[in-house]
Design a protein around this motif. Sequence first.
Motif, PDB file in Angstrom:
ATOM      1  N   LYS A  43       4.819  19.319  -1.753  1.00 52.24           N
ATOM      2  CA  LYS A  43       4.831  18.055  -1.013  1.00 52.24           C
ATOM      3  C   LYS A  43       3.416  17.506  -0.845  1.00 52.24           C
ATOM      4  N   VAL A  44       2.488  18.400  -0.529  1.00 55.45           N
ATOM      5  CA  VAL A  44       1.101  17.969  -0.379  1.00 55.45           C
ATOM      6  C   VAL A  44       0.558  17.451  -1.711  1.00 55.45           C
ATOM      7  N   ASP A  45       0.803  18.185  -2.776  1.00 59.08           N
ATOM      8  CA  ASP A  45       0.323  17.758  -4.090  1.00 59.08           C
ATOM      9  C   ASP A  45       0.882  16.391  -4.464  1.00 59.08           C
ATOM     10  N   ALA A  46       2.161  16.191  -4.182  1.00 63.33           N
ATOM     11  CA  ALA A  46       2.781  14.911  -4.520  1.00 63.33           C
ATOM     12  C   ALA A  46       2.158  13.767  -3.717  1.00 63.33           C
ATOM     13  N   LYS A  47       1.905  14.026  -2.449  1.00 62.99           N
ATOM     14  CA  LYS A  47       1.325  12.974  -1.616  1.00 62.99           C
ATOM     15  C   LYS A  47      -0.111  12.671  -2.038  1.00 62.99           C
ATOM     16  N   LEU A  48      -0.863  13.686  -2.404  1.00 68.39           N
ATOM     17  CA  LEU A  48      -2.237  13.461  -2.854  1.00 68.39           C
ATOM     18  C   LEU A  48      -2.278  12.681  -4.164  1.00 68.39           C
ATOM     19  N   ARG A  49      -1.313  12.955  -5.056  1.00 68.64           N
ATOM     20  CA  ARG A  49      -1.235  12.164  -6.294  1.00 68.64           C
ATOM     21  C   ARG A  49      -0.913  10.708  -5.980  1.00 68.64           C
ATOM     22  N   GLN A  50      -0.065  10.509  -5.002  1.00 70.11           N
ATOM     23  CA  GLN A  50       0.293   9.152  -4.593  1.00 70.11           C
ATOM     24  C   GLN A  50      -0.929   8.417  -4.035  1.00 70.11           C
ATOM     25  N   VAL A  51      -1.719   9.139  -3.256  1.00 69.47           N
ATOM     26  CA  VAL A  51      -2.943   8.537  -2.711  1.00 69.47           C
ATOM     27  C   VAL A  51      -3.888   8.141  -3.832  1.00 69.47           C
ATOM     28  N   LYS A  52      -4.079   9.031  -4.763  1.00 74.37           N
ATOM     29  CA  LYS A  52      -4.975   8.759  -5.893  1.00 74.37           C
ATOM     30  C   LYS A  52      -4.510   7.534  -6.674  1.00 74.37           C
ATOM     31  N   ALA A  53      -3.215   7.461  -6.916  1.00 76.71           N
ATOM     32  CA  ALA A  53      -2.676   6.319  -7.659  1.00 76.71           C
ATOM     33  C   ALA A  53      -2.814   5.030  -6.851  1.00 76.71           C
ATOM     34  N   GLY A  54      -2.595   5.130  -5.538  1.00 84.25           N
ATOM     35  CA  GLY A  54      -2.703   3.951  -4.677  1.00 84.25           C
ATOM     36  C   GLY A  54      -4.111   3.392  -4.626  1.00 84.25           C
ATOM     37  N   ILE A  55      -5.090   4.271  -4.703  1.00 80.93           N
ATOM     38  CA  ILE A  55      -6.482   3.820  -4.716  1.00 80.93           C
ATOM     39  C   ILE A  55      -6.805   3.150  -6.049  1.00 80.93           C
ATOM     40  N   ALA A  56      -6.317   3.739  -7.133  1.00 81.88           N
ATOM     41  CA  ALA A  56      -6.662   3.253  -8.473  1.00 81.88           C
ATOM     42  C   ALA A  56      -6.119   1.863  -8.757  1.00 81.88           C
ATOM     43  N   LYS A  57      -4.952   1.528  -8.215  1.00 85.80           N
ATOM     44  CA  LYS A  57      -4.316   0.275  -8.606  1.00 85.80           C
ATOM     45  C   LYS A  57      -4.511  -0.873  -7.627  1.00 85.80           C
ATOM     46  N   GLY A  58      -5.253  -0.642  -6.558  1.00 85.55           N
ATOM     47  CA  GLY A  58      -5.417  -1.696  -5.563  1.00 85.55           C
ATOM     48  C   GLY A  58      -6.782  -2.353  -5.596  1.00 85.55           C
ATOM     49  N   PRO A  59      -6.970  -3.410  -4.826  1.00 88.27           N
ATOM     50  CA  PRO A  59      -8.259  -4.126  -4.806  1.00 88.27           C
ATOM     51  C   PRO A  59      -9.367  -3.358  -4.093  1.00 88.27           C
ATOM     52  N   PHE A  60      -9.009  -2.440  -3.180  1.00 84.45           N
ATOM     53  CA  PHE A  60     -10.011  -1.675  -2.460  1.00 84.45           C
ATOM     54  C   PHE A  60     -10.290  -0.365  -3.195  1.00 84.45           C
ATOM     55  N   LYS A  61     -11.562  -0.050  -3.374  1.00 85.80           N
ATOM     56  CA  LYS A  61     -11.973   1.162  -4.060  1.00 85.80           C
ATOM     57  C   LYS A  61     -12.626   2.125  -3.081  1.00 85.80           C
ATOM     58  N   SER A  62     -12.645   3.402  -3.449  1.00 86.53           N
ATOM     59  CA  SER A  62     -13.210   4.434  -2.589  1.00 86.53           C
ATOM     60  C   SER A  62     -14.727   4.460  -2.719  1.00 86.53           C
ATOM     61  N   ASP A  63     -15.349   3.381  -2.253  1.00 88.79           N
ATOM     62  CA  ASP A  63     -16.793   3.215  -2.343  1.00 88.79           C
ATOM     63  C   ASP A  63     -17.230   2.373  -1.149  1.00 88.79           C
ATOM     64  N   ARG A 312      -2.508  -0.347   0.628  1.00 85.29           N
ATOM     65  CA  ARG A 312      -1.101  -0.338   1.053  1.00 85.29           C
ATOM     66  C   ARG A 312      -0.812  -1.531   1.972  1.00 85.29           C
ATOM     67  N   SER A 313      -1.692  -1.772   2.942  1.00 84.04           N
ATOM     68  CA  SER A 313      -1.450  -2.875   3.874  1.00 84.04           C
ATOM     69  C   SER A 313      -1.538  -4.220   3.166  1.00 84.04           C
ATOM     70  N   ALA A 314      -2.386  -4.323   2.156  1.00 85.50           N
ATOM     71  CA  ALA A 314      -2.446  -5.563   1.371  1.00 85.50           C
ATOM     72  C   ALA A 314      -1.114  -5.807   0.679  1.00 85.50           C
ATOM     73  N   GLY A 315      -0.462  -4.717   0.262  1.00 83.65           N
ATOM     74  CA  GLY A 315       0.850  -4.838  -0.356  1.00 83.65           C
ATOM     75  C   GLY A 315       1.919  -5.291   0.619  1.00 83.65           C
ATOM     76  N   TRP A 316       1.685  -5.029   1.900  1.00 84.84           N
ATOM     77  CA  TRP A 316       2.634  -5.486   2.934  1.00 84.84           C
ATOM     78  C   TRP A 316       2.325  -6.908   3.375  1.00 84.84           C
TER      79      TRP A 316
END
Length: 541
Positions: A43-63, A312-316
């Motif tokens: 479950k943790v691994d799946a959620k972390l993959r989801q986080v990684k994907a969510g960062i990659a495809k959105g306008p906000f970057k981890s910087d 995520r919030s931008a998607g909402w």
Amino acid sequence: MSTRIMEKIRMISGKRIFGASVAMAALALAVPAAAQVPGYEAKVDAKLRQVKAGIAKGPFKSDWDALRGKYRTPEWFRDAKFGIFIHWGPYSVPAFANEWYSRNMYVPGNAAYKHHVETYGPQSKFGYKDFIPQFKAEKFDPTGWVKLFQQAGARYVVPVAEHCDGFAMYASDFTEWDASKMGPKRDTTGEIAKAARAAGLHFGLSSHRAEHWWWYYMGRTFDSDVNDPKNDGLYGPAAPMGLPADKPESWPDGGQLQTWMPPNKAFLNDWMARTAELVDKYKPELIYFDWWTAAPSFEPLMRDTAAYYYNRSAGWGGQGIIAYKGGQFAEGSALFDMERGKTDALKLTPWQSDTSVSVHSWGYAKNDSYRTAQSLISDLIDIVSKNGNLLLNVGPKADGTIPDEIAQVLQGMGGWLKVNGEAIYGTRPFQFFGEGPTKSGQVRVGGQVEESAVKGYTPADIRFTTKGDNLYALGLERPKDGAVLIKTLYAGTPYLTAPIKSIALLDGGKVEWEQTPKGLRIALPAVGDGAYPYALRIRTR
């Protein structure tokens, strides 16, 4: 467990540690306590993959630079001005001293330790976990809570989803120790969210999970239920703190250098998974993180959290808000919060102050003292004039009722806001926040000062807000004789584009005024003791 770690644990405790305690400390440092959940690692691994994907495809970057460039505090927050914070959990059952009871009851020499042994017996027989069945919340009425918060004039609600005690006040996939499965057996966070949104209030939540890494450590230094493997899901990791680790983490905090044994990767992964779970399940418009996320090990997670949550919030269809009170976010990438503190300056960017109606505890505690509505209204005015919001905490009882002392304060604030709210809601700062002799006290890190440093306002303490063509002058202490002098608004002042044409007292009554070279002289109706602050609407056309 290595001899080195055993010696470190003995060193920090200064006491002989039971064999079972050492064994459990080894387990706690090796894996996260929540690993008792079936399929936990997957479950943790799946959620972390989801986080990684969510960062990659959105306008906000981890910087940090990218986050600063895109983050803007949304207008709804700037208009709202006033929200309600909620500290509620099993610690409301013993209701002793403060919400740190869960930790302090395992600290020999602490008043909570002594109280616990005298009242409930030794910690090996009755531990913090044993309060959970008594935490029934049988009178919990989220709709009733929200109705009271609306009466208070609040525009957003922020319950603590998980405090440092490790008991999740929501339905979690990563722990069995949550309010939906134990105690109330209700998703209290979800129910508050539903009730708040149904009433038109904005919803946020708070996570204090980071401190859980070391929260129960002292329970490992003597014979207590913290050492029982069956309880790892609640008490673990219970890791040592403040010891000379191989690679200790240090950072300045309030002028002192704090040193900690850094959390391991398993705990950090667990923290990230639980945080993403809160984002995805409850779609909060605001997330408040407690102080230990400022530890250096959390820095990559702070960037990832901001990027993921903002995407995520931008998607909402909105901009999420992260409130923080340390140095864990780059300035301009989130919302700075001052816990039980204020500022003597007008801040150019929005900020928040959080304090509590109760004086000594954030959670419910017997025999606590309480703020007055009058003092909190003055604080609200002062904060709003400096471009801030007030997040005011309440601590419900274990049965789910809100103490009468708190309800009365909230209703008093709401009565004032019902009459004077136009000078608060939807306003923006004036060119100058105000005038008067009262200072908030000694400045701390980030321009914050302790609220306890303020000894009381005087009739000369005036604050300003603006909305449209209106300028509002709010007196923090109403003079008994009604005589007011606002020096900033003297005849010919550069802060106004034209002479004053009209002045109205929002709570009614005749107002006489004259704009002179020494200031704006105003005669208000005389009042008795205990009068609330007043608000004037000033127009130049």
